[in-house]
Design a protein around this motif. Structure first.
Motif, PDB file in Angstrom:
ATOM      1  N   ASN A 114       0.840  -1.200   0.000  1.00  0.00           N
ATOM      2  CA  ASN A 114       0.000   0.000   0.000  1.00  0.00           C
ATOM      3  C   ASN A 114       0.875   1.250   0.000  1.00  0.00           C
ATOM      4  O   ASN A 114       0.873   2.033   0.945  1.00  0.00           O
ATOM      5  CB  ASN A 114      -0.924   0.013   1.221  1.00  0.00           C
ATOM      6  N   SER A 136      -0.228   0.039  -4.472  1.00  0.00           N
ATOM      7  CA  SER A 136      -1.610   0.494  -4.394  1.00  0.00           C
ATOM      8  C   SER A 136      -1.869   1.796  -5.148  1.00  0.00           C
ATOM      9  O   SER A 136      -2.900   1.924  -5.819  1.00  0.00           O
ATOM     10  CB  SER A 136      -2.048   0.626  -2.938  1.00  0.00           C
ATOM     11  N   LEU A 188      -5.845   0.091  -6.094  1.00  0.00           N
ATOM     12  CA  LEU A 188      -6.389  -0.900  -5.169  1.00  0.00           C
ATOM     13  C   LEU A 188      -5.533  -0.879  -3.918  1.00  0.00           C
ATOM     14  O   LEU A 188      -4.372  -0.506  -3.964  1.00  0.00           O
ATOM     15  CB  LEU A 188      -6.329  -2.301  -5.785  1.00  0.00           C
ATOM     16  N   GLU A 189      -6.109  -1.319  -2.800  1.00  0.00           N
ATOM     17  CA  GLU A 189      -5.359  -1.354  -1.552  1.00  0.00           C
ATOM     18  C   GLU A 189      -5.604  -2.645  -0.819  1.00  0.00           C
ATOM     19  O   GLU A 189      -6.712  -3.183  -0.864  1.00  0.00           O
ATOM     20  CB  GLU A 189      -5.819  -0.189  -0.646  1.00  0.00           C
ATOM     21  N   LYS A 190      -4.561  -3.152  -0.159  1.00  0.00           N
ATOM     22  CA  LYS A 190      -4.760  -4.269   0.755  1.00  0.00           C
ATOM     23  C   LYS A 190      -5.670  -3.755   1.873  1.00  0.00           C
ATOM     24  O   LYS A 190      -5.529  -2.596   2.265  1.00  0.00           O
ATOM     25  CB  LYS A 190      -3.433  -4.740   1.349  1.00  0.00           C
ATOM     26  N   ASP A 237      -8.074  -5.412   0.146  1.00  0.00           N
ATOM     27  CA  ASP A 237      -8.994  -5.721  -0.952  1.00  0.00           C
ATOM     28  C   ASP A 237      -8.464  -6.922  -1.739  1.00  0.00           C
ATOM     29  O   ASP A 237      -7.342  -6.888  -2.250  1.00  0.00           O
ATOM     30  CB  ASP A 237      -9.117  -4.502  -1.868  1.00  0.00           C
ATOM     31  N   PRO A 238      -9.244  -7.987  -1.856  1.00  0.00           N
ATOM     32  CA  PRO A 238      -8.792  -9.163  -2.603  1.00  0.00           C
ATOM     33  C   PRO A 238      -8.392  -8.863  -4.043  1.00  0.00           C
ATOM     34  O   PRO A 238      -7.585  -9.586  -4.631  1.00  0.00           O
ATOM     35  CB  PRO A 238     -10.002 -10.105  -2.560  1.00  0.00           C
ATOM     36  N   ALA A 239      -8.908  -7.786  -4.607  1.00  0.00           N
ATOM     37  CA  ALA A 239      -8.609  -7.452  -6.002  1.00  0.00           C
ATOM     38  C   ALA A 239      -7.124  -7.180  -6.224  1.00  0.00           C
ATOM     39  O   ALA A 239      -6.590  -7.483  -7.295  1.00  0.00           O
ATOM     40  CB  ALA A 239      -9.438  -6.258  -6.451  1.00  0.00           C
ATOM     41  N   ILE A 240      -6.428  -6.638  -5.225  1.00  0.00           N
ATOM     42  CA  ILE A 240      -4.998  -6.367  -5.411  1.00  0.00           C
ATOM     43  C   ILE A 240      -4.212  -7.681  -5.458  1.00  0.00           C
ATOM     44  O   ILE A 240      -3.229  -7.798  -6.193  1.00  0.00           O
ATOM     45  CB  ILE A 240      -4.455  -5.382  -4.352  1.00  0.00           C
ATOM     46  N   ARG A 294      -5.569 -10.567  -6.543  1.00  0.00           N
ATOM     47  CA  ARG A 294      -5.926 -11.156  -7.833  1.00  0.00           C
ATOM     48  C   ARG A 294      -5.106 -10.528  -8.953  1.00  0.00           C
ATOM     49  O   ARG A 294      -4.664 -11.218  -9.877  1.00  0.00           O
ATOM     50  CB  ARG A 294      -7.423 -10.988  -8.114  1.00  0.00           C
TER      51      ARG A 294
END
Length: 115
Positions: A62, A87, A92-94, A96-99, A101
């Motif tokens: 991040n 990030s 995106l930021e931890k 968040d699962p998207a980061i 992925r």
């Protein structure tokens, strides 16, 4: 940085110059090697990991790109990494699962294959 302290005494005009100066000093510190410690076992572990066929090494953090461009090289660690997901650049930021992925996609693996 002032948005973070909006409504507090630190954001008042009489404190603004001191706040800005202090923020610049802290920001500069965290852009240098002095703010970080690389423990003795880090480089041997990264060398071991780098020698594993098919293993890709990345960092997910991040932070902004200055971590990639300034801090990791100053610590002598950037050469061990295949890539990084930061990030500010990813939007995106931890946690968040998207980061995670995104990192898996870049590595060409499924998320459950990541360590």
């Amino acid at each position: 940085a002032l948005r973070a302290v909006e409504g507090s005494a630190l954001a008042e005009d009489r404190h603004r110059e001191s706040f800005e100066r202090g923020f610049r000093e802290v920001y500069a510190l965290f852009q240098s090697r002095e703010a970080y410690v690389v423990y003795d076992d880090v480089e041997p572990f990264l060398e071991w990991a780098r020698a594993r066929p098919g293993l890709r090494i990345c960092t997910i953090s991040n932070v902004s790109e200055s971590y990639r461009d300034v801090v990791l090289p100053a610590l002598g660690l950037s050469g061990f990494l295949d890539f990084g997901v930061y990030s500010k650049l990813a939007g995106l930021e931890k946690p968040d699962p998207a980061i995670f992925r995104l990192a898996a996609d870049i590595a060409g693996v499924e998320p459950h294959e990541m360590l």
